[in-house]
Design a protein around this motif. Structure first.
Motif, short mmCIF file in Angstrom:
data_model
loop_
_atom_site.label_atom_id
_atom_site.label_comp_id
_atom_site.label_asym_id
_atom_site.label_seq_id
_atom_site.Cartn_x
_atom_site.Cartn_y
_atom_site.Cartn_z
N GLY A 1 0.82 -1.21 0.00
CA GLY A 1 0.00 0.00 0.00
C GLY A 1 0.86 1.26 0.00
O GLY A 1 0.58 2.22 -0.73
N LYS A 2 1.90 1.25 0.83
CA LYS A 2 2.79 2.41 0.88
C LYS A 2 3.52 2.61 -0.45
O LYS A 2 3.71 3.74 -0.90
N ILE A 3 3.91 1.48 -1.06
CA ILE A 3 4.59 1.58 -2.35
C ILE A 3 3.67 2.18 -3.40
O ILE A 3 4.07 3.04 -4.19
N ARG A 4 2.39 1.74 -3.39
CA ARG A 4 1.44 2.30 -4.37
C ARG A 4 1.26 3.80 -4.17
O ARG A 4 1.21 4.57 -5.13
N GLU A 5 1.18 4.19 -2.88
CA GLU A 5 1.02 5.63 -2.60
C GLU A 5 2.24 6.42 -3.06
O GLU A 5 2.12 7.49 -3.66
N MET A 6 3.40 5.86 -2.77
CA MET A 6 4.63 6.54 -3.19
C MET A 6 4.73 6.61 -4.71
O MET A 6 5.16 7.64 -5.26
N LYS B 1 2.26 6.74 -6.80
CA LYS B 1 1.32 7.77 -7.26
C LYS B 1 1.95 9.16 -7.13
O LYS B 1 1.81 10.00 -8.02
N GLU B 2 2.63 9.39 -5.99
CA GLU B 2 3.29 10.68 -5.80
C GLU B 2 4.39 10.89 -6.84
O GLU B 2 4.54 11.98 -7.39
N ILE B 3 5.15 9.84 -7.06
CA ILE B 3 6.22 9.93 -8.06
C ILE B 3 5.65 10.23 -9.43
O ILE B 3 6.14 11.10 -10.17
N ASP B 4 4.57 9.51 -9.80
CA ASP B 4 3.95 9.72 -11.10
C ASP B 4 3.40 11.13 -11.23
O ASP B 4 3.50 11.76 -12.29
N LYS B 5 2.83 11.65 -10.12
CA LYS B 5 2.27 13.00 -10.13
C LYS B 5 3.39 14.03 -10.40
O LYS B 5 3.26 14.92 -11.24
N HIS B 6 4.48 13.87 -9.66
CA HIS B 6 5.60 14.80 -9.84
C HIS B 6 6.21 14.67 -11.23
O HIS B 6 6.59 15.67 -11.85
N ARG B 7 6.31 13.44 -11.70
CA ARG B 7 6.90 13.21 -13.03
C ARG B 7 6.01 13.81 -14.11
O ARG B 7 6.51 14.42 -15.07
N ALA B 8 4.69 13.64 -13.95
CA ALA B 8 3.77 14.21 -14.93
C ALA B 8 3.87 15.72 -14.96
O ALA B 8 3.87 16.35 -16.03
N ALA B 9 3.98 16.32 -13.77
CA ALA B 9 4.12 17.78 -13.70
C ALA B 9 5.42 18.24 -14.36
O ALA B 9 5.48 19.25 -15.05
N GLU B 10 6.47 17.46 -14.12
CA GLU B 10 7.78 17.78 -14.70
C GLU B 10 7.72 17.73 -16.22
O GLU B 10 8.23 18.61 -16.92
N LEU B 11 7.10 16.67 -16.75
CA LEU B 11 6.99 16.54 -18.20
C LEU B 11 6.09 17.63 -18.79
O LEU B 11 6.39 18.19 -19.85
N ALA B 12 4.99 17.92 -18.11
CA ALA B 12 4.06 18.94 -18.60
C ALA B 12 4.73 20.30 -18.69
O ALA B 12 4.40 21.13 -19.54
N GLY B 13 5.70 20.52 -17.83
CA GLY B 13 6.42 21.79 -17.85
C GLY B 13 7.19 22.03 -19.13
O GLY B 13 7.57 23.16 -19.45
#
Length: 850
Positions: free
Chosen positions: A710-715, A717-729
C-alpha cells in the motif's frame, strides 16, 4: 623477412640444435607472487635455476610474452616516444640447464645472426663482463677486439635478486650508424646502437654476505628482443615500422582519419604508437586472466588503458576506441597465441567497459586540470608546478593515475609535485587501514622446532604423543585436525589428555608443527599420550562445501569464460564463498546455469579421487588447475572430479563421492572490488537451513507485505504526479519549437517519459495547450522499440484523424497502430529511423491533407 618467419626461423634453428620447443608462459605469472607480470623468458624456469625444480629436458627454446610496465623493469614513459621500448614485447630465448655453456651459446648466436639471417658482421658488437676472460676469448674468434667491449656489473652481470643464481652476461649490439662509428655508443641506451640479444651465463650463487659461490650446475639463459630483430631484418629504424605494428597503425589511421608518419616529433603519430603498444599489453594480460582494477597488476593495466584513452582523445576520439583494435591484433597474432582468438570477445568487452567508465570522468578531469593551471598562473607563480594535493584530487576523484597527470603536465611544460602526491596517498592508505581494523584477540603461536604428521585425510581421530603443551597451545606428533589453509577453515573437536577433555577451537600451522588452540589452559603433559577427535559433523560440512567449491569453479569457467580463476575462497561447514575476476554482474540466467551444472555433477555420483604426485608429473596432467601465489613442494595432492571436468591441486579435505554433497544452492552474488565478484553458496544440510531461514523470514514478513505494498502504491502515485508535472512543464517549449504547415502548428518531439501512460498524459497536456489548429507527435523509446502518441485538436480531427497520421508514422518504423481521431498510439521496432520520422512529420501532415 616477415616477423612470423623470423619467429619460426629462430625456433627451428635451435630445434635443430636439439632444443625442446616449449610454449610461452602466461604473462600473469602463476605461482610467483614476487612478480606482477612475466617480464623475461627466464621466469618460467626460475625453479630450475634455484634448484627447487627440474625439467625432463636440458635444452629449450621459446618465444615468451613479456610485460614491463611496473617496478624495476618499467618502460612505460618511453613507449611511443622512441623507436624500441614497449610495455608488451616478445622475447626469443634458448636455454641450457646444466648442458652446454659459453662456447656453444656464442657460436650458435653468431651462426644464426650471420650465417642464417645474414646480418652484416661489420655492424655487430659484443659486450662481456669486465673480468669474463673466457667469453672475451671466445668472441675473438668472431670479432676484432675493437668491437668486443668489457663492461661493468651494471650492464653485464645478471642477478635474479639480492641473493641466488647469477653470473656474467654477454650482449650482442647492432650498429645502425651510417659510418659504423657506433663503438662509443654501445650500452648508451640510444637507438643508433641497440642491444638485440643477451646471453646470460649463470655460474654463481650470491650468498647473503655477498660472496659468490660456484653453482653445481651452470646454465645458459638468453633473451632476444623479437621486435628489435625484426626491425633490423626488415631494414627499419623503428620497431613500429615493422609488420608487427603495421596492421594496428593502419587501422588507427583509418579510424582517426589522420596519417601515420615515421616521425618521433609528430604528436598524432606518437599517440598512435602508444595506443598500438598499449592494446597489445591489455589484450595479452586480459587473455591470460588479469583484469583492470584498483590494486596490483589490475591497477597497472588500468593506468595503461587510461593513458591510451588520453592519447586517443588527442586523435579526436571522444568515444571508446581501443576495443576496436582487438580483432586486428587477434587476426594478426592468434595463430601463434590462440588465447587471443579464444578470449577475443572477453577482451573487447573488458576494454570497452573500462574505456566507457573512464571517458565519463576524463572530460571533467581535464577541466579541473585547466582550473588548477589557471589558478597557478593567476597567483603569479614563477614556476608552474601542480601541487601534490591537486594531483591527488585528480587521482582520487577523476581516476587520473599520477603518470597521466605528469603526461598532461609535461605536454604543457608544467611540473608535478610528486612528493606531495605521495604524502597524500600515504595518508589515505593510513586512513583506509585504520577503517579496516578488526579488533580481536590474537593468539600468540610461537615457532616450534617440532614436526606434526597430518593424518586427517584418512582418519578423524588419532592417538599420539604430546610434543608440546603450554597455556592454550598443544602440539601432537600426529593429528587428524586440519589447520586453516587454502581457504578451508580449521577443524574443531576434542583432545583428551591426562583424563581431561579439552575443546579445540582453532588449529594453526607453525613451521612443520600443527598447533591446536584449546578453550582454556592445559597442564604440562609433554611426552604423554593424547586422543585427538575431530568434530565429525562439522568436518562433513566442510568436506561437502570444499568439493562443491571445485565443482563451482569449473562451472563458472564454462559458463562465464576461461578467464575465471580463484581469487580467494572460504570453505566453512555452513557455507562456501568463491571470489573470481569478472568484468560485469552475472545475469540470473547464467547463475541458474552454473547452479544446475553443479547439481548435475552431484547427481552423477562421481568418485572424488585424490592422488599424491610429484610436482612435475602433476603439472603435466591435461586441464589441471593451479592457483596464483600458491607455493608447491616436490609433491602435491591432485583432486579429480571426472577427468573431463575438474582437476585441481588442493591440500584440503573432500567427500569420497559427489553424491555426498547432496544439493547445491547459490545464496548471494556481489562485487567486492573492481573487476572481482563473489559468490556465496550452501550445500547439503546448509541448503535445508537456508530454506528454513527463508520460510521464517516469509512468515515474519507476511503480515507487513500488504501494508508495504500500500505504501509503495502511494509513493508511486506521488512519483507519477511529480513526473507528470515535470513533463508537462516542457510542453510550452515543444510548442515554441513547432513547425507550421499553413496556419497549422505541428509539434514532433522525442520525450523522456518513463512509460506509455506518461506519454499519453503528456499528449493530453500538449493537445490542451495547442487548443486549436494544432497536431502533435510524441515519441518514446521503451525496451529498444519506438512508442508513439499522436494528438489533434478538435477543429482538425476530421481532416487529420490522429489514428491515420500515427499509422503512417508507425509504418515507417516497421510497426503499426491507431486510435481515436483526437488521440492515437502506435509502435515500431526500427528505432534507428525514429528521428527521421519525427523530422519528416510536417511532410506527413502536408501529404495527408492534400
Amino acid at each position: 623477412m616477415k616477423s612470423s618467419e623470423v619467429r619460426r626461423s629462430f625456433i627451428e634453428f635451435f630445434k635443430g640444435k636439439e632444443h625442446r620447443e616449449v610454449p610461452s608462459a602466461p604473462v600473469i605469472p602463476h605461482g610467483d607472487p614476487t612478480l606482477l607480470f612475466t617480464n623475461a623468458g627466464m621466469n618460467q624456469f626460475k625453479d630450475v635455476f634455484l634448484a627447487t625444480g627440474a625439467r625432463p629436458y636440458t635444452r629449450a627454446v621459446d618465444t615468451q610474452k613479456c610485460i614491463r610496465a611496473s617496478g624495476k623493469h618499467n618502460d612505460l614513459e618511453d613507449v611511443g616516444r622512441d623507436t624500441y621500448h614497449h610495455t608488451f614485447f616478445e622475447m626469443l630465448g634458448n636455454w641450457s640447464f646444466g648442458d652446454y655453456y659459453k662456447e656453444e651459446a656464442i657460436a650458435w648466436a653468431w651462426e644464426l645472426l650471420v650465417d642464417v639471417w645474414g646480418l652484416s658482421v661489420e655492424r655487430l658488437h659484443a659486450t662481456v663482463f669486465e673480468t669474463d676472460d673466457e667469453s672475451y676469448e671466445i668472441w675473438k674468434k668472431y670479432l676484432p677486439e675493437s668491437r668486443i667491449h668489457r663492461c661493468g656489473a651494471k650492464d653485464n652481470f645478471w642477478e635474479m635478486g639480492a641473493t641466488g643464481p647469477c653470473g656474467p652476461c654477454s650482449e650482442i649490439h647492432y650498429d645502425r650508424t651510417p659510418d659504423l662509428s657506433g663503438a662509443k655508443l654501445v650500452n648508451a641506451g640510444v637507438q643508433e646502437v641497440i642491444e638485440i640479444w643477451n646471453l646470460v651465463f649463470m655460474q654463481f650463487n650470491r650468498m647473503p654476505d655477498g660472496e659468490l659461490k660456484p653453482l653445481d650446475k651452470r646454465h645458459v639463459d638468453t633473451g632476444m628482443g623479437f621486435e628489435r630483430i625484426c626491425a633490423i631484418l626488415q631494414n627499419q629504424t623503428s620497431n613500429y615500422d615493422t609488420d608487427i605494428f603495421a596492421p594496428l597503425l593502419q587501422r588507427l589511421s583509418e579510424l582517426s582519419g589522420r596519417v601515420y608518419k615515421h616521425d618521433l616529433d609528430d604528436p598524432d603519430s606518437t599517440a598512435m604508437r602508444v595506443i598500438a603498444d598499449h592494446i597489445r599489453t591489455l589484450s595479452f594480460a586480459i587473455a591470460d586472466g588479469a583484469l583492470p582494477g584498483n590494486t596490483g597488476r589490475g591497477y597497472v593495466l588500468r593506468r595503461i588503458l587510461r593513458r591510451a584513452a588520453r592519447y586517443a582523445r588527442n586523435l579526436g576520439f571522444n568515444e571508446p576506441l581501443m576495443f576496436k583494435l582487438v580483432g586486428v591484433l587477434s587476426d594478426q597474432m592468434g595463430e601463434v597465441f590462440p588465447e587471443l582468438v579464444q578470449q577475443r570477445e572477453m577482451i573487447e568487452r573488458v576494454v570497452r567497459s573500462e574505456e566507457e567508465s573512464f571517458l565519463q570522468t576524463l572530460e571533467r578531469g581535464l577541466e579541473r586540470f585547466d582550473e588548477i593551471v589557471n589558478n597557478l598562473r593567476a597567483a603569479g607563480a614563477e614556476e608552474l608546478v601542480v601541487p601534490g594535493a591537486d594531483a591527488f584530487q585528480l587521482y582520487d576523484t577523476f581516476g587520473f593515475p599520477l603518470d597521466l597527470t605528469e603526461l598532461i603536465a609535461r605536454e604543457r611544460g608544467i611540473g608535478v609535485d610528486q612528493a606531495g602526491f605521495d604524502e597524500h596517498m600515504a595518508q589515505q592508505k593510513a586512513r583506509s587501514r585504520e577503517a579496516r581494523k578488526v579488533h580481536h584477540q590474537e593468539v600468540d603461536v610461537p615457532v616450534l622446532d617440532v614436526k606434526t604428521a597430518f593424518v586427517g585425510y584418512e582418519r578423524e581421530s588419532a592417538e599420539s604423543e604430546v610434543l608440546y603443551a603450554e597455556e592454550n597451545r598443544v602440539v601432537l606428533a600426529e593429528t587428524p585436525f586440519y589447520a586453516e589453509s587454502g581457504g578451508q577453515v580449521s577443524d574443531t573437536g576434542i583432545i583428551t589428555m591426562g583424563g581431561e577433555e579439552y575443546n579445540v577451537v582453532d588449529v594453526r600451522k607453525s613451521g612443520d608443527a600443527i598447533v591446536h588452540i584449546i578453550d582454556g589452559e592445559v597442564e604440562a603433559l609433554t611426552g604423554s599420550t593424547a586422543l585427538a577427535r575431530v568434530d565429525r559433523a562439522r568436518r562433513a560440512g566442510i568436506r561437502a562445501n570444499h568439493s562443491a567449491t571445485h565443482l563451482l569453479h569449473e562451472a563458472l569457467r564454462r559458463v562465464l569464460g576461461d578467464h575465471i580463476k580463484q581469487e580467494g575462497s572460504l570453505v566453512h561447514p555452513d557455507y562456501l564463498r568463491f571470489d573470481f575476476p569478472h568484468f560485469e554482474k552475472p545475469n540470473a540466467a547464467d547463475l541458474n546455469r552454473i547452479e544446475e551444472m553443479v547439481n548435475a555433477k552431484i547427481r552423477e555420483f562421481i568418485p572424488v579421487v585424490t592422488r599424491e604426485l610429484p610436482i612435475d608429473e602433476a603439472r603435466d596432467i591435461p586441464g589441471v588447475r593451479m592457483f596464483f601465489g600458491d607455493k608447491y613442494g616436490d609433491s602435491v595432492r591432485v583432486v579429480t572430479i571426472d577427468d573431463s571436468y575438474s582437476i585441481e591441486f588442493c591440500g584440503g579435505t573432500h567427500v569420497a563421492n559427489t553424491s555426498e554433497i547432496g544439493l547445491f544452492k547459490i545464496t548471494g552474488e556481489s562485487s567486492i572490488a573492481a573487476g572481482v565478484r563473489r559468490l556465496e553458496a550452501v550445500s547439503g544440510v546448509g541448503v535445508q537451513q537456508f530454506i528454513s531461514g527463508l520460510e521464517r523470514s516469509l512468515t515474519k514478513e507476511k503480515s507487513t507485505v500488504e501494508e508495504l505494498q500500500g505504501k509503495i502504491r502511494e509513493m508511486q502515485k506521488e512519483i507519477d504526479k511529480h513526473r507528470a508535472a515535470e513533463l508537462a512543464g516542457g510542453v510550452d517549449d515543444y510548442i515554441k519549437q513547432a513547425k507550421n504547415h499553413g496556419d497549422i502548428r505541428i509539434v514532433a518531439q522525442r520525450v523522456a517519459a518513463d512509460s506509455m501512460d506518461q506519454l499519453k498524459n503528456l499528449g493530453d497536456e500538449l493537445r490542451a495547450a495547442l487548443a486549436t489548429r494544432g497536431i502533435g507527435l510524441l515519441a518514446l523509446e521503451i525496451d529498444g522499440k519506438a512508442q508513439l502518441v499522436c494528438v489533434v485538436t478538435d477543429d482538425l480531427k476530421k481532416q487529420y484523424p490522429a489514428g491515420k497520421l500515427v499509422g503512417i508514422a508507425a509504418k515507417a518504423l516497421g510497426g503499426g497502430g491507431g486510435g481515436k481521431p483526437h488521440m492515437a498510439t502506435a509502435g515500431g521496432k526500427d528505432l534507428d529511423k525514429l528521428d527521421e520520422v519525427l523530422a519528416g512529420f510536417v511532410d506527413t501532415v502536408a501529404g495527408f491533407g492534400s
